[in-house]
Design an enzyme around this catalytic site. Structure first.
Site, short mmCIF file in Angstrom:
data_model
loop_
_atom_site.label_atom_id
_atom_site.label_comp_id
_atom_site.label_asym_id
_atom_site.label_seq_id
_atom_site.Cartn_x
_atom_site.Cartn_y
_atom_site.Cartn_z
N GLY A 12 0.98 -1.05 -0.03
CA GLY A 12 0.09 -0.01 -0.10
C GLY A 12 0.88 1.09 -0.06
O GLY A 12 0.39 2.14 0.54
N GLY A 15 -0.26 5.15 -1.00
CA GLY A 15 -1.63 5.69 0.15
C GLY A 15 -0.87 6.47 0.79
O GLY A 15 0.28 6.69 1.07
N MET A 17 -0.92 6.36 4.26
CA MET A 17 -0.02 5.84 5.29
C MET A 17 1.14 5.21 4.66
O MET A 17 2.19 5.16 5.44
CB MET A 17 -0.93 4.69 5.84
CG MET A 17 -2.13 5.06 6.77
SD MET A 17 -1.38 6.05 8.15
CE MET A 17 -0.05 4.81 8.86
N THR A 93 -8.23 -1.34 7.72
CA THR A 93 -9.63 -1.32 8.53
C THR A 93 -10.75 -1.79 7.66
O THR A 93 -10.58 -1.87 6.24
CB THR A 93 -9.99 -0.16 9.31
OG1 THR A 93 -10.12 0.65 8.30
CG2 THR A 93 -8.92 0.32 10.18
N PHE A 118 -2.70 2.18 15.54
CA PHE A 118 -1.41 1.94 15.60
C PHE A 118 -0.77 2.98 16.52
O PHE A 118 0.26 2.98 16.80
CB PHE A 118 -0.75 1.51 14.36
CG PHE A 118 -0.41 0.05 14.11
CD1 PHE A 118 0.34 -0.70 14.45
CD2 PHE A 118 -1.44 -0.42 12.98
CE1 PHE A 118 0.31 -2.01 14.39
CE2 PHE A 118 -1.30 -1.66 12.72
CZ PHE A 118 -0.44 -2.50 13.32
N HIS A 147 -13.11 14.41 15.72
CA HIS A 147 -12.39 13.91 14.70
C HIS A 147 -12.49 14.93 13.47
O HIS A 147 -13.80 15.61 13.57
CB HIS A 147 -12.84 12.68 14.11
CG HIS A 147 -12.14 11.52 14.78
ND1 HIS A 147 -12.56 10.94 15.97
CD2 HIS A 147 -10.90 10.84 14.51
CE1 HIS A 147 -11.70 10.07 16.41
NE2 HIS A 147 -10.65 9.87 15.69
N HIS A 148 -12.14 14.91 12.38
CA HIS A 148 -12.22 15.95 11.38
C HIS A 148 -13.63 15.82 10.78
O HIS A 148 -14.35 14.83 10.98
CB HIS A 148 -11.17 15.64 10.27
CG HIS A 148 -11.11 14.31 9.89
ND1 HIS A 148 -12.06 13.62 8.91
CD2 HIS A 148 -10.42 13.11 10.11
CE1 HIS A 148 -11.82 12.30 8.76
NE2 HIS A 148 -10.66 12.15 9.65
N LYS A 151 -15.20 12.54 8.72
CA LYS A 151 -15.00 11.34 9.12
C LYS A 151 -16.51 10.68 8.88
O LYS A 151 -17.71 11.40 9.26
CB LYS A 151 -14.70 11.13 10.56
CG LYS A 151 -14.40 9.69 11.21
CD LYS A 151 -13.95 9.69 12.50
CE LYS A 151 -13.82 8.26 13.18
NZ LYS A 151 -13.25 7.50 12.36
N GLY A 157 -13.74 4.08 15.81
CA GLY A 157 -13.53 2.43 16.28
C GLY A 157 -12.73 2.77 17.60
O GLY A 157 -12.86 1.78 18.46
P1 NAD Z 1 -5.05 5.38 1.10
O1 NAD Z 1 -6.47 5.34 0.22
O2 NAD Z 1 -4.53 6.81 0.98
O3 NAD Z 1 -4.22 4.31 0.30
C1 NAD Z 1 -4.48 2.84 0.27
C2 NAD Z 1 -3.40 2.23 -0.48
O4 NAD Z 1 -3.67 0.75 -0.76
C3 NAD Z 1 -2.94 2.56 -1.76
O5 NAD Z 1 -1.18 2.80 -1.96
C4 NAD Z 1 -3.46 1.70 -2.92
O6 NAD Z 1 -2.84 1.65 -3.68
C5 NAD Z 1 -3.32 0.31 -2.07
N1 NAD Z 1 -4.35 -0.56 -2.43
C6 NAD Z 1 -5.50 -0.48 -2.61
N2 NAD Z 1 -6.10 -1.61 -3.13
C7 NAD Z 1 -5.20 -2.52 -3.14
C8 NAD Z 1 -4.98 -3.92 -3.82
N3 NAD Z 1 -6.00 -4.51 -3.91
N4 NAD Z 1 -3.73 -4.23 -3.64
C9 NAD Z 1 -2.59 -3.76 -3.06
N5 NAD Z 1 -2.64 -2.44 -2.73
C10 NAD Z 1 -3.92 -1.81 -2.62
O7 NAD Z 1 -5.52 4.71 2.41
P2 NAD Z 1 -4.46 5.07 3.61
O8 NAD Z 1 -5.09 6.35 4.42
O9 NAD Z 1 -3.31 5.10 3.62
O10 NAD Z 1 -5.40 4.15 4.48
C11 NAD Z 1 -5.13 2.47 4.24
C12 NAD Z 1 -5.86 1.72 5.16
O11 NAD Z 1 -5.34 1.69 6.61
C13 NAD Z 1 -7.24 2.10 5.18
O12 NAD Z 1 -8.09 0.63 5.59
C14 NAD Z 1 -7.43 2.76 6.63
O13 NAD Z 1 -8.68 2.69 7.27
C15 NAD Z 1 -6.33 2.10 7.45
N6 NAD Z 1 -5.76 2.94 8.49
C16 NAD Z 1 -5.51 2.29 9.50
C17 NAD Z 1 -4.54 3.11 10.76
C18 NAD Z 1 -4.40 2.25 11.95
O14 NAD Z 1 -3.58 2.73 12.81
N7 NAD Z 1 -4.63 1.20 12.02
C19 NAD Z 1 -4.27 4.50 10.41
C20 NAD Z 1 -4.53 5.04 9.29
C21 NAD Z 1 -5.14 4.20 8.20
#
Ligand code: NAD
Length: 261
Positions: A12, A15, A17, A93, A118, A147-148, A151, A157
């Site tokens: 990912g 994205g 993160m 998530t 995390f 939150h912003h 949301k 959560g």
């Molecule tokens: P984002 O939309 O900016 O990025 C998503 C990423 O996933 C991109 O790089 C995209 O290319 C990739 N992706 C999508 N479909 C894919 C696939 N089929 N195979 C491989 N890669 C794929 O989202 P984000 O803000 O970076 O968040 C990503 C996830 O993490 C979400 O589920 C978000 O809720 C979660 N999140 C969790 C925490 C935590 O602390 N657990 C914090 C922030 C975000």
């Protein structure tokens, strides 16, 4: 002789993160980034292997993967981790049944740590909340989160997770005692309930507070995330901690040596 740094795959990577992880890794001495999986091409990763999701089987050897992607991407990643004997850290998530099953199956063969949040500070707040609730189970508890404005869900959560920690400390089941908002003639507080209140506005990353109110005294426990970077920092620390452990399911609290609810 120095211990080799665990080799890391980021899943990912394009994205929000993923980008946050990549910028923190530029200064990391504890992990060695060897591959990134991204749906969109990235020009700034230099010689690093950047793979499309369908190419994950071609990734160079890695010891641990960090995943912030999408639920449908998890089964493929989990299989790749098992094939390489690599640990899996995931923060994605909204997991569906397939993704949950993929994590459970992978955990039979490799160490797996999934967390909805995390932030290490939130993990600590949950442990403190459980301790407080257990010490003063008769005090009223209200959980307030901000939150912003974009949301989609409420309460967050994380607020629910904190509620679970309080319920566990009191020996309750959260679903039996949760109260969402308070307005109108049904407003009076019921003994033993846990109240949730959500505020929305601006670009607040995430604030959570717990009020424990007894007779003539109150305690407030609060956490404020100042940037999304906290989640990336927590995931990197979890990856260092998880790499090389025995197969099984782990929790973010384990990284800090805290009990989990
Ligand atoms: P984002 O939309 O900016 O990025 C998503 C990423 O996933 C991109 O790089 C995209 O290319 C990739 N992706 C999508 N479909 C894919 C696939 N089929 N195979 C491989 N890669 C794929 O989202 P984000 O803000 O970076 O968040 C990503 C996830 O993490 C979400 O589920 C978000 O809720 C979660 N999140 C969790 C925490 C935590 O602390 N657990 C914090 C922030 C975000």
């Amino acid at each position: 002789m120095s211990t080799p740094r665990p080799r890391l795959l980021i899943h990912g990577a394009s994205g929000r993160m993923g980008r946050s992880l990549l910028s923190l890794l530029a200064e990391s001495t504890q992990l060695q980034l060897v591959a990134a999986v991204a749906n969109a091409p990235r020009a700034d990763l230099g010689a690093l292997a950047v793979l499309r999701p369908a190419q994950i089987g071609q990734a160079p050897a890695f010891d641990v993967a960090i995943d912030f992607s999408a639920p449908q991407a998890l089964p493929g990643l989990a299989e790749a981790c098992v094939a390489r004997g690599a640990a899996l850290v995931s923060g994605t998530t909204g997991l569906d049944a397939d993704a949950l099953a993929a994590l459970s199956t992978a955990a039979l063969k490799v160490p797996v740590l999934w967390a909805a949040n995390f932030s290490l500070g939130v993990a600590l707040l949950a442990a403190l909340s459980r301790m407080a609730a257990s010490a003063v189970p008769d005090w009223d508890c209200e959980i307030i989160e901000t939150h912003h404005r974009r949301k989609q869900d409420a309460p967050s959560g994380t607020a629910l997770r904190l509620g679970e920690a309080v319920a566990a400390g009191r020996g309750q089941v959260l679903a039996d005692v949760a109260r969402h908002g308070r307005a109108g003639s049904e407003a009076p507080r019921i003994e033993g309930e846990i109240g949730f209140h959500a505020m929305r506005g601006g670009d607040v990353v995430g604030d959570h507070s717990l009020l424990f109110a007894g007779e003539a005294e109150c305690i407030e426990l609060s956490h404020r995330a100042l940037s999304r970077e906290v989640f990336a920092r927590g995931a990197l620390r979890a990856a260092v901690w998880l790499s090389g452990r025995t197969p099984g399911r782990y929790h973010i609290e384990d990284v800090l040596g805290l009990p989990h609810s």
